[in-house]
Design a protein around this motif. Structure first.
Motif, PDB file in Angstrom:
ATOM      1  N   GLY A   1      50.757  23.338  50.388  1.00  0.00           N
ATOM      2  CA  GLY A   1      51.193  23.813  52.063  1.00  0.00           C
ATOM      3  C   GLY A   1      52.468  24.372  51.937  1.00  0.00           C
ATOM      4  O   GLY A   1      52.972  24.909  53.098  1.00  0.00           O
ATOM      5  N   LYS A   2      53.581  23.801  51.090  1.00  0.00           N
ATOM      6  CA  LYS A   2      54.845  24.468  51.188  1.00  0.00           C
ATOM      7  C   LYS A   2      55.287  25.345  49.952  1.00  0.00           C
ATOM      8  O   LYS A   2      55.897  26.513  50.079  1.00  0.00           O
ATOM      9  CB  LYS A   2      55.732  23.309  51.285  1.00  0.00           C
ATOM     10  N   THR A   3      54.766  25.069  48.760  1.00  0.00           N
ATOM     11  CA  THR A   3      54.815  25.780  47.595  1.00  0.00           C
ATOM     12  C   THR A   3      53.516  26.520  47.230  1.00  0.00           C
ATOM     13  O   THR A   3      52.665  25.694  47.216  1.00  0.00           O
ATOM     14  CB  THR A   3      55.329  24.783  46.539  1.00  0.00           C
ATOM     15  N   HIS A   4      53.459  27.617  46.669  1.00  0.00           N
ATOM     16  CA  HIS A   4      52.159  28.321  46.387  1.00  0.00           C
ATOM     17  C   HIS A   4      52.160  28.994  45.084  1.00  0.00           C
ATOM     18  O   HIS A   4      53.135  29.841  44.837  1.00  0.00           O
ATOM     19  CB  HIS A   4      51.997  29.508  47.567  1.00  0.00           C
ATOM     20  N   ILE A   5      51.292  28.582  44.242  1.00  0.00           N
ATOM     21  CA  ILE A   5      51.445  29.076  43.035  1.00  0.00           C
ATOM     22  C   ILE A   5      49.928  29.563  42.551  1.00  0.00           C
ATOM     23  O   ILE A   5      48.847  29.058  42.749  1.00  0.00           O
ATOM     24  CB  ILE A   5      51.514  27.596  42.006  1.00  0.00           C
ATOM     25  N   LEU A   6      50.225  30.691  41.651  1.00  0.00           N
ATOM     26  CA  LEU A   6      48.942  31.357  41.069  1.00  0.00           C
ATOM     27  C   LEU A   6      48.804  31.164  39.712  1.00  0.00           C
ATOM     28  O   LEU A   6      49.831  31.156  39.198  1.00  0.00           O
ATOM     29  CB  LEU A   6      49.243  32.990  41.485  1.00  0.00           C
ATOM     30  N   ILE A   7      47.877  30.761  39.290  1.00  0.00           N
ATOM     31  CA  ILE A   7      47.336  30.506  37.901  1.00  0.00           C
ATOM     32  C   ILE A   7      46.403  31.616  37.240  1.00  0.00           C
ATOM     33  O   ILE A   7      45.265  31.661  37.543  1.00  0.00           O
ATOM     34  CB  ILE A   7      46.873  29.034  37.487  1.00  0.00           C
ATOM     35  N   ASP A   8      47.138  32.321  36.424  1.00  0.00           N
ATOM     36  CA  ASP A   8      46.530  33.596  35.939  1.00  0.00           C
ATOM     37  C   ASP A   8      45.999  34.559  36.908  1.00  0.00           C
ATOM     38  O   ASP A   8      45.961  34.352  37.994  1.00  0.00           O
ATOM     39  CB  ASP A   8      45.269  32.986  35.124  1.00  0.00           C
ATOM     40  N   CYS A   9      45.858  35.561  36.350  1.00  0.00           N
ATOM     41  CA  CYS A   9      45.760  37.121  37.273  1.00  0.00           C
ATOM     42  C   CYS A   9      44.662  37.744  36.716  1.00  0.00           C
ATOM     43  O   CYS A   9      45.120  39.084  36.074  1.00  0.00           O
ATOM     44  CB  CYS A   9      46.995  37.560  37.874  1.00  0.00           C
ATOM     45  N   GLY A  10      43.615  37.497  36.191  1.00  0.00           N
ATOM     46  CA  GLY A  10      42.479  38.232  35.366  1.00  0.00           C
ATOM     47  C   GLY A  10      41.824  39.421  36.318  1.00  0.00           C
ATOM     48  O   GLY A  10      40.451  39.436  36.206  1.00  0.00           O
TER      49      GLY A  10
ATOM     50  N   ASN B   1      53.075  37.616  49.184  1.00  0.00           N
ATOM     51  CA  ASN B   1      54.375  37.380  49.246  1.00  0.00           C
ATOM     52  C   ASN B   1      54.969  36.045  49.252  1.00  0.00           C
ATOM     53  O   ASN B   1      56.027  35.850  49.133  1.00  0.00           O
ATOM     54  CB  ASN B   1      55.068  38.316  50.713  1.00  0.00           C
ATOM     55  N   GLN B   2      53.927  35.218  49.736  1.00  0.00           N
ATOM     56  CA  GLN B   2      54.210  33.994  49.770  1.00  0.00           C
ATOM     57  C   GLN B   2      54.158  33.083  48.651  1.00  0.00           C
ATOM     58  O   GLN B   2      54.583  31.881  48.458  1.00  0.00           O
ATOM     59  CB  GLN B   2      53.048  33.320  50.691  1.00  0.00           C
ATOM     60  N   LEU B   3      53.704  33.846  47.396  1.00  0.00           N
ATOM     61  CA  LEU B   3      53.478  33.274  46.178  1.00  0.00           C
ATOM     62  C   LEU B   3      54.988  32.828  45.533  1.00  0.00           C
ATOM     63  O   LEU B   3      55.795  33.854  45.383  1.00  0.00           O
ATOM     64  CB  LEU B   3      52.590  33.973  45.088  1.00  0.00           C
ATOM     65  N   ASP B   4      55.066  31.536  45.082  1.00  0.00           N
ATOM     66  CA  ASP B   4      56.243  31.188  44.690  1.00  0.00           C
ATOM     67  C   ASP B   4      56.236  31.558  42.998  1.00  0.00           C
ATOM     68  O   ASP B   4      57.450  31.463  42.452  1.00  0.00           O
ATOM     69  CB  ASP B   4      56.400  29.874  44.888  1.00  0.00           C
ATOM     70  N   ALA B   5      55.320  31.463  42.345  1.00  0.00           N
ATOM     71  CA  ALA B   5      55.102  31.723  40.870  1.00  0.00           C
ATOM     72  C   ALA B   5      53.954  31.964  40.283  1.00  0.00           C
ATOM     73  O   ALA B   5      52.686  32.003  41.106  1.00  0.00           O
ATOM     74  CB  ALA B   5      55.525  30.273  40.056  1.00  0.00           C
TER      75      ALA B   5
END
Length: 260
Positions: free
Chosen positions: A21-30, A48-52
């Protein structure tokens, strides 16, 4: 608050999202940047909210849109040195390149992360465990075989996205050329339904409450077959699916939220 969502999952593309809810992380982008935007919009998140952006390995079904997304939104890209060198995502500013290794845990914002080695035919592939509010969620796909140190890494996770790539008979009697069949069946290929089911039982016995089967092959598997293999293994061992553990299959083309 622990949020873990599979955006897409399968041999044609993979991407997941984890947040507290505070940090937003994407794992892979296929997937393409457009597809990612559509997926994130469905779960109420802006790119724009993605931190990593964390990368498991360099294969295109995990990195197709990684470069475009990283450049467009200025997102730091975390991966092992081997993966950074091997993946073809175009030019990303040095300031956005973050090197990780499996010997050092790290944090992104308010989320603790462990990367762990996986046996796959890639440069330096990893899976990830995330620690949020006293809970652990793990992503373990693209696994040629499940060995002791790997199962120990993902045990005691509250949630696991676990590879259940292929039905062995469908693969062996299917249209793939023989060398590709051998690659998939090898110790650095992909985890079969049968081995995923055995792993799922170990996970449930360690306290895992939610299991999502993912990275299914389009040609050598069906969601119903993968589900039934694990369901039968758990049930035969006395596990009450639905009460002791939730079990579901990640959709190939659209978001799948963890039940429970």
């Amino acid at each position: 608050m622990l949020i873990f969502t599979s955006l897409i999952s399968g041999s044609s593309g993979n991407s997941s999202y984890v947040s507290d809810g505070k940090t937003h992380i994407l794992i892979d982008c296929g997937m393409s940047g457009k597809q990612l935007l559509e997926s994130l919009t469905q779960i109420g998140i802006s790119p724009n909210q993605l931190d990593a952006l964390l990368i498991t390995h360099e294969h295109t079904d995990h990195t197709k849109g990684a470069g475009v997304v990283a450049r467009r939104y200025g997102i730091p890209v975390y991966a092992t040195a081997g993966t950074h060198s091997a993946m073809n995502i175009g030019s990303v500013p040095d300031s956005q390149i973050k090197i990780i290794d499996t010997n050092n845990d790290f944090e992104i914002g308010t989320i603790g992360i462990q990367a762990f080695d996986i046996p796959h035919d890639a440069a330096n592939p990893v899976g990830y465990s995330f620690y949020i509010d006293g809970k652990k969620v793990s992503l373990a796909t693209d696994i040629g075989h499940m060995h002791k140190s790997l199962i120990e890494q993902i045990m005691k996770s509250n949630m696991v996205l676990l590879e259940s790539n292929h039905d062995v008979d469908m693969l062996q009697f299917g249209p793939y050329p023989f060398p590709l069949k051998q690659r998939i069946l090898s110790d650095i290929g992909h985890l079969s339904n049968e081995n995923a089911a055995k792993t799922a039982l170990q996970l449930v016995n360690s306290g895992t409450e939610h299991i999502m089967l993912g990275h299914l092959s389009k040609e050598n598997n069906h969601p119903e077959i993968a589900m039934m293999e694990t369901y039968n293994t758990l049930t035969f061992a006395g596990v009450n699916v639905g009460t002791d553990v939730t079990l579901q299959v990640a959709d190939r083309y659209k978001i799948t939220r963890f039940n429970g």
